[in-house]
Motif scaffolding. Sequence first.
Motif, PDB file in Angstrom:
ATOM      1  N   HIS A  26       0.803  -1.226   0.000  1.00 47.45           N
ATOM      2  CA  HIS A  26       0.000   0.000   0.000  1.00 47.45           C
ATOM      3  C   HIS A  26       0.835   1.275   0.000  1.00 47.45           C
ATOM      4  O   HIS A  26       0.370   2.320  -0.437  1.00 47.45           O
ATOM      5  CB  HIS A  26      -1.016   0.013   1.140  1.00 47.45           C
ATOM      6  N   GLY A  27       2.074   1.221   0.490  1.00 49.83           N
ATOM      7  CA  GLY A  27       2.941   2.392   0.411  1.00 49.83           C
ATOM      8  C   GLY A  27       2.403   3.592   1.160  1.00 49.83           C
ATOM      9  O   GLY A  27       1.694   3.480   2.161  1.00 49.83           O
ATOM     10  N   SER A  28       2.725   4.774   0.659  1.00 47.53           N
ATOM     11  CA  SER A  28       2.341   6.024   1.301  1.00 47.53           C
ATOM     12  C   SER A  28       0.834   6.239   1.261  1.00 47.53           C
ATOM     13  O   SER A  28       0.178   5.908   0.271  1.00 47.53           O
ATOM     14  CB  SER A  28       3.021   7.198   0.582  1.00 47.53           C
ATOM     15  N   PRO A  29       0.264   6.843   2.324  1.00 48.26           N
ATOM     16  CA  PRO A  29      -1.158   7.219   2.271  1.00 48.26           C
ATOM     17  C   PRO A  29      -1.492   8.119   1.084  1.00 48.26           C
ATOM     18  O   PRO A  29      -2.634   8.145   0.626  1.00 48.26           O
ATOM     19  CB  PRO A  29      -1.378   7.948   3.599  1.00 48.26           C
ATOM     20  N   MET A  30      -0.495   8.842   0.560  1.00 49.44           N
ATOM     21  CA  MET A  30      -0.738   9.727  -0.578  1.00 49.44           C
ATOM     22  C   MET A  30      -1.192   8.969  -1.822  1.00 49.44           C
ATOM     23  O   MET A  30      -1.770   9.564  -2.736  1.00 49.44           O
ATOM     24  CB  MET A  30       0.521  10.537  -0.887  1.00 49.44           C
ATOM     25  N   ASN A  31      -0.953   7.664  -1.853  1.00 47.41           N
ATOM     26  CA  ASN A  31      -1.464   6.882  -2.980  1.00 47.41           C
ATOM     27  C   ASN A  31      -2.982   6.964  -3.074  1.00 47.41           C
ATOM     28  O   ASN A  31      -3.558   6.707  -4.133  1.00 47.41           O
ATOM     29  CB  ASN A  31      -1.030   5.422  -2.857  1.00 47.41           C
ATOM     30  N   ALA A  32      -3.629   7.330  -1.985  1.00 46.77           N
ATOM     31  CA  ALA A  32      -5.089   7.454  -1.992  1.00 46.77           C
ATOM     32  C   ALA A  32      -5.563   8.532  -2.950  1.00 46.77           C
ATOM     33  O   ALA A  32      -6.650   8.424  -3.537  1.00 46.77           O
ATOM     34  CB  ALA A  32      -5.600   7.745  -0.584  1.00 46.77           C
ATOM     35  N   ILE A  33      -4.765   9.602  -3.127  1.00 44.60           N
ATOM     36  CA  ILE A  33      -5.232  10.733  -3.941  1.00 44.60           C
ATOM     37  C   ILE A  33      -4.333  11.014  -5.139  1.00 44.60           C
ATOM     38  O   ILE A  33      -4.566  11.973  -5.867  1.00 44.60           O
ATOM     39  CB  ILE A  33      -5.375  12.017  -3.077  1.00 44.60           C
ATOM     40  N   GLU A  34      -3.310  10.199  -5.326  1.00 45.06           N
ATOM     41  CA  GLU A  34      -2.429  10.385  -6.477  1.00 45.06           C
ATOM     42  C   GLU A  34      -2.810   9.441  -7.610  1.00 45.06           C
ATOM     43  O   GLU A  34      -3.511   8.448  -7.406  1.00 45.06           O
ATOM     44  CB  GLU A  34      -0.968  10.162  -6.067  1.00 45.06           C
ATOM     45  N   ASP A  35      -2.347   9.773  -8.795  1.00 46.20           N
ATOM     46  CA  ASP A  35      -2.525   8.890  -9.950  1.00 46.20           C
ATOM     47  C   ASP A  35      -1.128   8.501 -10.412  1.00 46.20           C
ATOM     48  O   ASP A  35      -0.452   9.258 -11.097  1.00 46.20           O
ATOM     49  CB  ASP A  35      -3.295   9.601 -11.065  1.00 46.20           C
ATOM     50  N   ASN A  36      -0.682   7.322 -10.001  1.00 46.74           N
ATOM     51  CA  ASN A  36       0.660   6.869 -10.335  1.00 46.74           C
ATOM     52  C   ASN A  36       0.601   5.414 -10.788  1.00 46.74           C
ATOM     53  O   ASN A  36      -0.471   4.817 -10.874  1.00 46.74           O
ATOM     54  CB  ASN A  36       1.610   7.048  -9.139  1.00 46.74           C
ATOM     55  N   GLN A  37       1.745   4.813 -11.060  1.00 50.08           N
ATOM     56  CA  GLN A  37       1.766   3.458 -11.589  1.00 50.08           C
ATOM     57  C   GLN A  37       1.194   2.449 -10.608  1.00 50.08           C
ATOM     58  O   GLN A  37       0.603   1.445 -11.019  1.00 50.08           O
ATOM     59  CB  GLN A  37       3.198   3.057 -11.953  1.00 50.08           C
ATOM     60  N   PHE A  38       1.334   2.704  -9.314  1.00 54.10           N
ATOM     61  CA  PHE A  38       0.837   1.762  -8.320  1.00 54.10           C
ATOM     62  C   PHE A  38      -0.690   1.817  -8.238  1.00 54.10           C
ATOM     63  O   PHE A  38      -1.360   0.787  -8.173  1.00 54.10           O
ATOM     64  CB  PHE A  38       1.476   2.047  -6.960  1.00 54.10           C
ATOM     65  N   VAL A  39      -1.222   3.024  -8.245  1.00 58.39           N
ATOM     66  CA  VAL A  39      -2.673   3.201  -8.261  1.00 58.39           C
ATOM     67  C   VAL A  39      -3.267   2.549  -9.511  1.00 58.39           C
ATOM     68  O   VAL A  39      -4.298   1.872  -9.445  1.00 58.39           O
ATOM     69  CB  VAL A  39      -3.014   4.707  -8.215  1.00 58.39           C
ATOM     70  N   ARG A  40      -2.588   2.733 -10.644  1.00 53.70           N
ATOM     71  CA  ARG A  40      -3.077   2.097 -11.878  1.00 53.70           C
ATOM     72  C   ARG A  40      -3.004   0.580 -11.768  1.00 53.70           C
ATOM     73  O   ARG A  40      -3.849  -0.134 -12.320  1.00 53.70           O
ATOM     74  CB  ARG A  40      -2.287   2.618 -13.076  1.00 53.70           C
ATOM     75  N   GLY A  41      -2.001   0.080 -11.038  1.00 54.75           N
ATOM     76  CA  GLY A  41      -1.913  -1.360 -10.806  1.00 54.75           C
ATOM     77  C   GLY A  41      -3.080  -1.870  -9.978  1.00 54.75           C
ATOM     78  O   GLY A  41      -3.631  -2.950 -10.259  1.00 54.75           O
ATOM     79  N   PHE A  42      -3.482  -1.110  -8.951  1.00 54.47           N
ATOM     80  CA  PHE A  42      -4.640  -1.496  -8.135  1.00 54.47           C
ATOM     81  C   PHE A  42      -5.903  -1.521  -8.991  1.00 54.47           C
ATOM     82  O   PHE A  42      -6.723  -2.444  -8.892  1.00 54.47           O
ATOM     83  CB  PHE A  42      -4.842  -0.525  -6.965  1.00 54.47           C
ATOM     84  N   ARG A  43      -6.067  -0.495  -9.824  1.00 54.03           N
ATOM     85  CA  ARG A  43      -7.246  -0.448 -10.687  1.00 54.03           C
ATOM     86  C   ARG A  43      -7.265  -1.616 -11.661  1.00 54.03           C
ATOM     87  O   ARG A  43      -8.309  -2.244 -11.879  1.00 54.03           O
ATOM     88  CB  ARG A  43      -7.269   0.870 -11.455  1.00 54.03           C
ATOM     89  N   GLN A  44      -6.121  -1.900 -12.243  1.00 48.66           N
ATOM     90  CA  GLN A  44      -6.048  -2.973 -13.231  1.00 48.66           C
ATOM     91  C   GLN A  44      -6.381  -4.322 -12.620  1.00 48.66           C
ATOM     92  O   GLN A  44      -7.108  -5.111 -13.223  1.00 48.66           O
ATOM     93  CB  GLN A  44      -4.645  -3.007 -13.858  1.00 48.66           C
ATOM     94  N   ILE A  45      -5.860  -4.584 -11.429  1.00 49.41           N
ATOM     95  CA  ILE A  45      -6.077  -5.908 -10.835  1.00 49.41           C
ATOM     96  C   ILE A  45      -7.559  -6.122 -10.554  1.00 49.41           C
ATOM     97  O   ILE A  45      -8.054  -7.264 -10.628  1.00 49.41           O
ATOM     98  CB  ILE A  45      -5.214  -6.084  -9.558  1.00 49.41           C
ATOM     99  N   SER A 265      14.357   1.859   0.958  1.00 51.11           N
ATOM    100  CA  SER A 265      14.024   0.853   1.972  1.00 51.11           C
ATOM    101  C   SER A 265      12.554   0.437   1.974  1.00 51.11           C
ATOM    102  O   SER A 265      12.048  -0.066   2.970  1.00 51.11           O
ATOM    103  CB  SER A 265      14.400   1.384   3.351  1.00 51.11           C
ATOM    104  N   LEU A 266      11.868   0.651   0.857  1.00 48.05           N
ATOM    105  CA  LEU A 266      10.473   0.236   0.708  1.00 48.05           C
ATOM    106  C   LEU A 266      10.307  -0.500  -0.611  1.00 48.05           C
ATOM    107  O   LEU A 266      10.987  -0.180  -1.595  1.00 48.05           O
ATOM    108  CB  LEU A 266       9.530   1.439   0.721  1.00 48.05           C
ATOM    109  N   THR A 267       9.399  -1.455  -0.657  1.00 50.25           N
ATOM    110  CA  THR A 267       9.004  -2.040  -1.946  1.00 50.25           C
ATOM    111  C   THR A 267       7.496  -2.099  -2.025  1.00 50.25           C
ATOM    112  O   THR A 267       6.811  -2.316  -1.019  1.00 50.25           O
ATOM    113  CB  THR A 267       9.585  -3.464  -2.156  1.00 50.25           C
ATOM    114  N   MET A 268       6.976  -1.920  -3.227  1.00 48.94           N
ATOM    115  CA  MET A 268       5.540  -1.930  -3.482  1.00 48.94           C
ATOM    116  C   MET A 268       5.063  -3.274  -4.037  1.00 48.94           C
ATOM    117  O   MET A 268       3.910  -3.414  -4.445  1.00 48.94           O
ATOM    118  CB  MET A 268       5.190  -0.812  -4.456  1.00 48.94           C
ATOM    119  N   THR A 269       5.929  -4.244  -4.069  1.00 50.40           N
ATOM    120  CA  THR A 269       5.632  -5.568  -4.634  1.00 50.40           C
ATOM    121  C   THR A 269       4.291  -6.099  -4.122  1.00 50.40           C
ATOM    122  O   THR A 269       4.040  -6.143  -2.915  1.00 50.40           O
ATOM    123  CB  THR A 269       6.735  -6.562  -4.262  1.00 50.40           C
ATOM    124  N   SER A 270       3.430  -6.472  -5.063  1.00 53.10           N
ATOM    125  CA  SER A 270       2.098  -6.972  -4.760  1.00 53.10           C
ATOM    126  C   SER A 270       1.907  -8.335  -5.404  1.00 53.10           C
ATOM    127  O   SER A 270       2.597  -8.673  -6.371  1.00 53.10           O
ATOM    128  CB  SER A 270       1.034  -5.986  -5.251  1.00 53.10           C
TER     129      SER A 270
END
Length: 274
Positions: A26-45, A265-270
Motif C-alpha cells: 500500500h505504500g504512502s497514504p498519498m497513494n489514496a489521492i495520487e494517480d501513479n503506476q501503483f494506483v493504476r496497478g490497483f485499478r487494473q487488478i 528501503s520500501l518495496t511496493m511488490t504486490s
Amino acid sequence: MNLNTLNSILGPLENTPKMPVLFLGHGSPMNAIEDNQFVRGFRQISTEIEVPKAILVVSAHWETSGTRVTAMQNPPTIHDFGGFPKALFEVQYPAPGSPELAKEIHQTVQSMEVHLDEQWGLDHGAWTVIRHMYPEANIPVVQLSLDYRKSPREHYDLARELVKLREKGILIVGSGNVVHNLRMVHWQKLNEPYGYDWAIEANTKIKENILNGNHKDLINFRQLGRAFDLAIPTPEHYLPLLYTLGLQGKGEDVSLFNDEPLGGSLTMTSVKIG
C-alpha cells in the motif's frame, strides 16, 4: 440483515467460484489521492477478478491484543497518519460493513476466539487501496486485526482457517509492504524506483519463495539473515503477506505486480493468487 439474507448474498458454498487472494503493497497514504503506476496497478487488478460480494482486509495498521474483526454496519474512514495535505484528510470511503460476515468469521475460526469489534473502522491500509479498486464504495468491507502476540506461523495458520470464505465470493486482501523500513528511507528518492542492496536482496528472495511456493522460509524469515532484519525491522507490514500465502491452494497460479522499490528501503511488490 439476518443469516438467511447473508446466505443469499454470499451464495451456497458449492456454487460460488473461488475468489483470488491479493497482497497489496500500500505504500504512502498519498497513494489514496495520487494517480501513479501503483494506483493504476490497483485499478487494473480489480478488472481481472470477479466483483466480490464482500472484502476482508488484513491491514498492517490494526494491531491488537487478541484477534478482532470489525462488525459495525457503517465503518468510519480512519485517517491514522499525520503531516499530509488537507486533501488527504478530507477523503472518505463510505463502504458499508458487514456484521453478518464478521459473525461468519467469528464462527469459522476454531483455533481461537475472534472478537467482534465495534470501534475500529477502515484504516489507511484498507481504504487507500480499496478506493481505487472499487471507487463506488458499494461493496461491504471488514477488517481482521493482527494479534501482535502471535508468531508468524500462527498468523499463517489462522489464514488457512479462512480458506472457505474464498468460495463464498469474499475477496481477501493482505495490505502492507514486503520491505518496509521507514527509519532508513532515502527521502530524496522516495518518488523514484530506488532500493538499497539489502532491500533488493530481501525482496528478490521473498519473490522467489512466493513463486516457488516455499512458504516455510517466508514464515521463518527471521532466520534468513541481515538483509531480512533490515527489510523487516518490525513484522506488521510483512505479516499480511503470510495471510495471503496461507490462503493459497495447491497448484494455484501466482503473479506479481507493482514490483518496484522506493526510497531505498520500501518495496511496493504486490501479489495475486488464483
